[in-house]
Design a protein around this motif. Structure first.
Motif, short mmCIF file in Angstrom:
data_model
loop_
_atom_site.label_atom_id
_atom_site.label_comp_id
_atom_site.label_asym_id
_atom_site.label_seq_id
_atom_site.Cartn_x
_atom_site.Cartn_y
_atom_site.Cartn_z
N LEU A 18 1.92 -10.31 -33.14
CA LEU A 18 2.95 -11.33 -33.37
C LEU A 18 3.76 -11.53 -32.09
N ALA A 19 3.77 -12.74 -31.58
CA ALA A 19 4.52 -13.05 -30.37
C ALA A 19 6.02 -13.05 -30.67
N VAL A 20 6.77 -12.25 -29.91
CA VAL A 20 8.22 -12.17 -30.09
C VAL A 20 8.94 -12.86 -28.93
N LEU A 21 8.55 -12.57 -27.71
CA LEU A 21 9.11 -13.22 -26.52
C LEU A 21 8.00 -13.98 -25.81
N ASP A 22 8.31 -15.20 -25.39
CA ASP A 22 7.31 -16.07 -24.79
C ASP A 22 7.82 -16.62 -23.47
N GLU A 23 7.42 -16.00 -22.37
CA GLU A 23 7.75 -16.49 -21.03
C GLU A 23 9.26 -16.62 -20.81
N ILE A 24 9.99 -15.53 -21.10
CA ILE A 24 11.44 -15.53 -20.92
C ILE A 24 11.79 -15.33 -19.44
N SER A 25 12.55 -16.26 -18.90
CA SER A 25 13.04 -16.14 -17.52
C SER A 25 14.55 -16.40 -17.52
N LEU A 26 15.30 -15.50 -16.91
CA LEU A 26 16.75 -15.67 -16.79
C LEU A 26 17.26 -14.78 -15.67
N HIS A 27 18.52 -15.02 -15.27
CA HIS A 27 19.10 -14.19 -14.21
C HIS A 27 20.60 -14.06 -14.42
N VAL A 28 21.16 -13.02 -13.79
CA VAL A 28 22.60 -12.76 -13.82
C VAL A 28 23.02 -12.39 -12.41
N ARG A 29 24.04 -13.09 -11.89
CA ARG A 29 24.55 -12.79 -10.56
C ARG A 29 25.71 -11.79 -10.64
N LYS A 30 26.03 -11.21 -9.52
CA LYS A 30 27.09 -10.21 -9.45
C LYS A 30 28.41 -10.81 -9.94
N GLY A 31 29.08 -10.09 -10.85
CA GLY A 31 30.36 -10.51 -11.37
C GLY A 31 30.30 -11.56 -12.45
N GLU A 32 29.11 -12.04 -12.79
CA GLU A 32 28.99 -13.06 -13.83
C GLU A 32 29.07 -12.45 -15.22
N PHE A 33 29.51 -13.28 -16.16
CA PHE A 33 29.41 -12.96 -17.58
C PHE A 33 28.43 -13.96 -18.17
N VAL A 34 27.24 -13.48 -18.54
CA VAL A 34 26.17 -14.33 -19.05
C VAL A 34 25.85 -13.90 -20.47
N SER A 35 25.66 -14.88 -21.36
CA SER A 35 25.30 -14.59 -22.75
C SER A 35 23.91 -15.11 -23.07
N ILE A 36 23.25 -14.39 -23.97
CA ILE A 36 22.01 -14.84 -24.57
C ILE A 36 22.32 -15.17 -26.02
N LEU A 37 22.13 -16.43 -26.37
CA LEU A 37 22.50 -16.93 -27.69
C LEU A 37 21.24 -17.41 -28.39
N GLY A 38 21.09 -17.02 -29.64
CA GLY A 38 19.92 -17.47 -30.39
C GLY A 38 20.01 -17.08 -31.84
N PRO A 39 19.13 -17.63 -32.67
CA PRO A 39 19.15 -17.31 -34.10
C PRO A 39 18.81 -15.85 -34.36
N SER A 40 19.22 -15.35 -35.51
CA SER A 40 18.90 -13.97 -35.89
C SER A 40 17.38 -13.79 -35.93
N GLY A 41 16.93 -12.65 -35.41
CA GLY A 41 15.51 -12.34 -35.44
C GLY A 41 14.70 -13.01 -34.35
#
Length: 261
Positions: A18-41
């Motif tokens: 079962l595919a859970v993550l599909d080609e996830i790309s993201l980044h966080v720079r120094k001092g940043e506050f970054v959120s990952i938002l998505g539906p439950s599950g």
């Protein structure tokens, strides 16, 4: 613009086919506050398990400060959904636990954390048991235990999800103040749209499972953020809700995903 501290490229993960993550790309720079938002599950917590070493990706790469993330060096301090305070240890001993696990003596660990108790609103509660503290105080103790380890980056997995609405709002304001004071590099997982808008510099919105990055939104609201009822904040929140609801509806109407919860 500074180079990313953390960068995920093309991360994929499957469980029993079962595919859970599909080609996830993201980044966080120094001092940043970054959120990952998505539906439950959608696989948000799976991303954190990949970062903290609980899982390995099936494809893709993770880099920190431009170098591959090594299994023996995880530069993250991690705070899970629940405070995970040990009921048989007093608050002072709960907050020193991470330092002691790293090999610091009990006396040295206590000396380090004691200076932070007033800043975290816990002065006078050092000898209390976890059961004697309110939910918000327990979360502050858990965050103190996390940040006192002085790691390069904080990973927060829905840290306020178990709190009532009023306490949660207070904790969000407190976290904003602490983040601004200490310039922590932070990655937050949440399903709370308002929380993401209130705290974040940028938000990655994930689709339903299998999770992909649907969009990236910059939150240009001034700091400190005191009024989420402003027209600009409300517009960002409405746009995020619209994006999430439409994405979830489209994904769940696909025949290939009818068996996915």
């Amino acid at each position: 613009m500074s180079a990313p501290r953390l960068e995920l490229r093309g991360i994929a993960k499957r469980f029993d086919g079962l595919a859970v993550l599909d080609e996830i790309s993201l980044h966080v720079r120094k001092g940043e506050f970054v959120s990952i938002l998505g539906p439950s599950g959608a696989g948000k917590s799976t991303i954190f398990k990949l970062l903290t070493g609980g899982l390995a990706p099936d494809a893709g790469s993770v880099a920190f400060d431009g170098a591959p993330l090594l299994a023996e060096r995880r530069p993250f301090a991690f705070m899970p959904q629940h405070d995970a305070l040990m009921p048989w240890r007093r608050i002072i001993d709960n907050t020193t636990l991470g330092l002691e696990v790293q090999g610091m003596s009990r006396s040295a660990a206590r000396e380090r954390v004691m200076t932070l108790f007033p800043e975290f609103g816990l002065a006078g509660f050092e000898q209390h048991w976890p059961a004697q503290l309110s939910g918000g105080m327990r979360q502050r103790a858990a965050l103190l235990r996390t940040v006192v380890q002085e790691r390069d980056m904080l990973l927060l997995d829905e840290p306020f999800g178990a709190l009532d609405a009023l306490t949660r709002a207070g904790m969000q304001r407190w976290l904003q103040t602490m983040w601004e004071r200490h310039s922590w590099t932070t990655l937050l997982i949440t399903h709370d749209v308002r929380e993401a808008v209130f705290l974040s510099d940028r938000i990655y919105v994930l689709t339903d499972r299998p999770a992909r990055v649907l969009t990236e939104i910059s939150v240009s609201l001034p700091r400190p953020r005191l009024d989420l009822a402003s027209a600009q904040a409300s517009a960002i929140e409405a746009d995020l809700l619209h994006t999430l609801l439409n994405s979830t509806s489209e994904q769940r109407n696909r025949p290939c995903l009818t068996a996915v919860i």
